[in-house]
Scaffold this active site. Structure first.
Site, PDB file in Angstrom:
ATOM      1  N   PRO A  53       0.844  -1.208   0.000  1.00 54.06           N
ATOM      2  CA  PRO A  53       0.000   0.000   0.000  1.00 54.06           C
ATOM      3  C   PRO A  53       0.871   1.247   0.000  1.00 54.06           C
ATOM      4  CG  PRO A  53       0.108  -0.919   2.208  1.00 54.06           C
ATOM      5  CD  PRO A  53       0.918  -1.836   1.323  1.00 54.06           C
ATOM      6  N   CYS A  54       1.687   1.404  -1.006  1.00 55.50           N
ATOM      7  CA  CYS A  54       2.616   2.534  -1.045  1.00 55.50           C
ATOM      8  C   CYS A  54       1.877   3.860  -1.085  1.00 55.50           C
ATOM      9  CB  CYS A  54       3.569   2.401  -2.222  1.00 55.50           C
ATOM     10  SG  CYS A  54       2.909   1.543  -3.632  1.00 55.50           S
ATOM     11  N   HIS A  55       0.582   3.833  -1.377  1.00 62.09           N
ATOM     12  CA  HIS A  55      -0.181   5.086  -1.391  1.00 62.09           C
ATOM     13  C   HIS A  55      -0.365   5.599   0.030  1.00 62.09           C
ATOM     14  CE1 HIS A  55      -3.046   1.733  -1.031  1.00 62.09           C
ATOM     15  NE2 HIS A  55      -3.743   2.548  -0.265  1.00 62.09           N
TER      16      HIS A  55
END
Length: 105
Positions: A53-55
């Site tokens: 979940p790099c966001h």
DNA sequence: CGCGTGACGTCTC
DNA sequence: CGAGACGCCACGC
């Protein structure tokens, strides 16, 4: 190197929905307070199959990633809003409310 | 082994 | 309060 990257991925993967971590924060968690850039680099090199979940990773001011990442910052913002992450209205995440503190977990 | 480079951070102006 | 400069660390060449 890969150990460092792996640590970054490990923390990012642990970020709960609706919360976010900052690059510097992750760097400190890994014992490298001045390696915030490397953290960003790690995410840049993060393989898609890890489904990280790099966001949920933003800069110290809650700013999102550049347009070239995610295929558009709007994409990142959309994902965050979809997780009820509070925004300040100026395109930045409200860190005061959305910042995750792993030490408390 | 040295140089350049980058999803950042902090200090100054 | 916005923009610019310098610093940091790991990695590729």
């Amino acid at each position: 190197m890969e150990h460092f990257f792996n640590q970054v991925y490990a923390w990012v993967a642990r970020i709960p929905a609706g919360k976010v971590l900052t690059y510097g924060q992750i760097a400190r968690l890994l014992g490298r307070p001045r390696s915030a850039r490397v953290v960003g680099w790690a995410l840049r090199a993060a393989p898609d199959h890890l489904k990280l979940p790099c966001h949920r990773v933003v800069d110290r001011q809650g700013g999102l990633a550049p347009e070239e990442a995610f295929g558009g910052a709007w994409r990142q913002r959309m994902l965050l809003e979809g997780e009820d992450v509070p925004f300040q209205g100026n395109g930045r995440v409200d860190l005061n409310a959305a910042n995750w503190h792993p030490e408390q977990e």
